[in-house]
Design an enzyme around this catalytic site. Structure first.
Site, PDB file in Angstrom:
ATOM      1  N   SER A  57       0.830  -1.192   0.000  1.00 21.51           N
ATOM      2  CA  SER A  57       0.000   0.000   0.000  1.00 21.51           C
ATOM      3  C   SER A  57       0.873   1.254   0.000  1.00 21.51           C
ATOM      4  O   SER A  57       1.724   1.415  -0.871  1.00 21.51           O
ATOM      5  CB  SER A  57      -0.975  -0.063   1.177  1.00 21.51           C
ATOM      6  OG  SER A  57      -2.062   0.796   0.983  1.00 21.51           O
ATOM      7  N   HIS A 109      -7.092  -6.002  -1.650  1.00 28.83           N
ATOM      8  CA  HIS A 109      -5.904  -5.305  -1.140  1.00 28.83           C
ATOM      9  C   HIS A 109      -5.258  -6.176  -0.059  1.00 28.83           C
ATOM     10  O   HIS A 109      -5.341  -5.887   1.134  1.00 28.83           O
ATOM     11  CB  HIS A 109      -6.342  -3.944  -0.584  1.00 28.83           C
ATOM     12  CG  HIS A 109      -5.231  -2.959  -0.422  1.00 28.83           C
ATOM     13  ND1 HIS A 109      -4.392  -2.593  -1.447  1.00 28.83           N
ATOM     14  CD2 HIS A 109      -4.818  -2.252   0.670  1.00 28.83           C
ATOM     15  CE1 HIS A 109      -3.527  -1.692  -1.015  1.00 28.83           C
ATOM     16  NE2 HIS A 109      -3.756  -1.480   0.274  1.00 28.83           N
ATOM     17  N   ASP A 137      -8.432  -5.556  -6.377  1.00 24.60           N
ATOM     18  CA  ASP A 137      -8.169  -4.536  -5.368  1.00 24.60           C
ATOM     19  C   ASP A 137      -9.021  -3.305  -5.683  1.00 24.60           C
ATOM     20  O   ASP A 137      -8.829  -2.649  -6.705  1.00 24.60           O
ATOM     21  CB  ASP A 137      -6.681  -4.173  -5.392  1.00 24.60           C
ATOM     22  CG  ASP A 137      -6.249  -3.330  -4.200  1.00 24.60           C
ATOM     23  OD1 ASP A 137      -7.116  -2.649  -3.613  1.00 24.60           O
ATOM     24  OD2 ASP A 137      -5.052  -3.336  -3.882  1.00 24.60           O
TER      25      ASP A 137
END
Length: 643
Positions: A196, A334, A303
């Protein structure tokens, strides 16, 4: 797979791959031998230290250089023997505010201010194998000074400064203020990793071309902050705004970063979807030509946080600049690969870092470039990605029935009228394709006689006329046919956390190497949305400004959908669903427009892999992923979820 002591590797190879002298006779051909660094160093006695690295900036305006905290753990025996080691670094804004990993681990500190427990397994696993690990606090977060500017110059230069310090180009100090050097123990080679935001920083630092950064492993990472917060002229309501992210991770005293916070609020142009200099400064794709590091991309094709546009455009730019690279694409959202394919992931990451940071010629760059998850825990490899021979096939839209026809031959025909329906959810837009519903139109292929693999970035072109000055245009690629699939819409985005644990590396009295296992979450459904894409009509010509649509004029508008690598099995149908407002994914204009689509001037372009790329192929590990050997114990395949 052969394991050798790390000191032997260093003695034989230094920090580069073994090479025969120029005068040596060619060696007889032999089967390649894969080498791995061994866990020969004692984790419990490793050196733990904190260094405050000067950055070239002072954005908190206090008259001194902003300083980034680098919390370090490195093998004591290597230091005693004078053996230099490479560094694995995770630079993050989350170590204080939010934590890392499925268990939201935060840094824990000893009385002397050094870290007694590092989040994640990187230190536990790699320090015994001859690596240093650095958990760096980004500027303005945790114990670092400066102010976090969310993808901007301060953030990037702060993380870069740590690499410069490791190579003797920046100043670092201990807690007492004394200058300390890293060149006495560091080889200068660095591998950045993170999921991320952490992985985004790795992308950004690589785009500076900083010497010493040998490889990056961005996992579910952003490549352009505009494309995270915006979508072709519209705001993405699913993610936090730049000012909100700043506030979440800010670790400075109240009032210290007011000026930076105000600049973020004004620069990101909250009320518009325009691309401007603020976003250009946070677009790393445009600097891909500067990347000197190899790149191992990992991304979930489903995602919905950091969407596929990020890996797709980054990958294409890296390929255009011949950057050494590898990619894993999963069916989850994610989610970190330690969570969805743990054993194979740790083994692959180990070999990747051994190759790029220790110079061990273990053959990993001769193996397939891509691993793609087809169904839960079913993986296929490709020598290249997209596969060699992938070609664009045009699909035209025909008819006004329910559904219309999506055809790979012939020409589009007729016209379609779409009425803006802001209340239309994605589920209602794509389900029951034979039912007429206001605000949507479905086009389907006939039942497929053979598997169809879409590998790359789809694009759609619509010739449209709008009754209003602007409208959202939405296209979704859908596979129709009941099947059991990874449920990426579940709370764990495709995985669930179990109560059992497995351990990955060595432990100390304050820092264990054990993490909760996970399992895939699957469900049976009649369809799955494979890819999505949106365009704001008034941004059709440029993202930097708007031009109203003339209500009597047809416009030919082309936009990209999210890149994928998905196989639609024989017996199912492929569909494209057209709608206008899509409030779940982009800010709703809700203009009430009626849009007429000229089907003869419209086309869906799909990157179709050749038939030879459809059959499952053996992975780099054979038919089964290997177990990872650690501390004499064999671990089964398992996973856990990062934040």
């Amino acid at each position: 797979m052969r394991r050798i002591p790390l000191l032997c590797v260093l003695a034989l190879l230094g920090t580069t791959a073994l090479a025969a002298p120029a005068s040596a006779a060619p060696a007889p051909a032999a089967a390649p031998v894969a080498l791995l660094s061994d866990p020969i160093y004692d984790y419990s006695t490793a050196i733990r230290e904190t260094v405050y690295v000067d950055t070239p900036l002072d954005n908190d305006g206090n008259g001194t250089p902003d300083r980034v905290v680098a919390d370090i753990i490195r093998p004591r025996e290597a230091a005693t023997a004078g053996v230099k080691v490479p560094v694995i670094m995770d630079a993050s804004p989350y170590y204080q505010c939010c934590g890392r990993g499925n268990e939201s681990e935060k840094k824990m500190y000893a009385a002397d201010g050094t870290v007694s427990k590092f989040p994640l397994y990187y230190d536990n696993y790699f320090v015994p194998r001859g690596y240093a690990f650095i958990a760096a606090d980004l500027p303005g977060t945790s114990r670092s000074t400066g102010c976090e500017d969310v993808g901007g110059t301060e953030e990037v230069q702060g993380a870069k400064a740590v690499i410069d310090w490791l190579n003797g180009r920046a100043t670092g100090r201990n807690a007492a203020g004394a200058v300390v050097s890293a060149t006495t123990w560091s080889t200068g080679k660095v591998g950045m990793i993170g999921k991320s935001w952490d992985g985004t920083v790795a992308n950004a630092v690589a785009a500076t071309g900083v010497p010493g950064l040998a490889t990056i492993v961005p996992i579910g990472a952003i490549s352009s902050w505009y494309d995270y917060n915006r979508a072709n002229g519209m705001v993405n309501p699913r993610v936090s705004s730049v000012p909100s992210l700043h506030n979440t991770v800010n670790g400075r005293p109240s009032g210290t970063c007011t000026a930076v916070s105000s600049a973020l609020s004004s620069g990101h142009a909250a009320s518009t979807g325009n691309y401007n200099s603020f976003w250009a400064a946070r677009n790393y794709v445009t600097s891909a030509a500067s990347v000197r590091a190899s790149v191992f991309v990992v991304h979930g094709m489903n995602d919905l946080n950091v969407q596929g546009v990020h890996f797709g455009q980054w990958w294409d730019a890296l390929a255009a600049n011949n950057v050494p690279r590898k990619i894993w694409l999963s069916q989850e959202g994610h989610v970190d690969p330690f969570d969805f394919r743990r054993s194979a992931w740790v083994s692959t990451l180990h070999r990747w870092f051994d190759y790029w940071l220790l110079g061990i010629d273990n053959g990993i760059m001769s193996e397939p470039m891509a691993d793609v998850e087809r169904a839960a825990d079913v993986w296929q490899t490709s020598a290249l990605w997209p596969p060699s021979g992938t070609a664009t096939v045009n699909y035209v839209l025909q008819g006004t029935g329910n559904p219309g026809v999506l055809a790979s031959s012939g020409a589009g025909s007729g016209s379609l009228s779409l009425t803006d329906t802001p209340s239309l959810t994605e589920a209602n837009a794509v389900s029951s394709p034979t039912t007429a519903r206001t605000g949507r139109k479905v086009y389907q292929t006939p039942v497929l006689a053979s598997d169809l693999r879409i590998s790359g970035t789809p694009t759609i072109t619509l010739r449209v006329r709008s009754s209003k000055a602007t409208t959202t245009l939405t296209a979704k690629l859908v596979t129709y046919g009941t099947a059991t699939r990874v449920n990426y819409r579940s709370s764990g985005e495709g995985i669930s956390t179990l109560t059992s644990q497995t351990c990955w590396g060595s432990s100390s009295s304050t820092d264990d190497a054990c993490y909760k296992d996970t399992a895939k979450v699957v469900s049976s459904a009649a369809y799955q949305v494979l890819s999505r894409g949106w365009m704001d009509g008034q941004h059709r010509d440029s993202l930097t400004g708007t031009t109203a649509m003339n209500t009597s004029t047809y416009y030919t508008i082309t936009w990209k959908l999210r890149p994928i690598d998905q196989v639609i099995p024989a017996g199912q149908r492929l569909g494209v669903v057209l709608t206008l407002t899509d409030a779940e994914f982009v800010s709703a204009h809700s203009t009430g427009a009626t849009v007429t689509v000229d089907l003869a001037g419209s086309v869906l372009k799909l990157p179709i892999a050749p038939a030879g790329a459809l059959a499952p192929s053996a992975s780099a590990y054979g038919t089964d992923a290997p177990s990872v050997i650690y501390d004499g114990t064999v671990s089964p395949l398992a996973g856990t979820r990062f934040q």
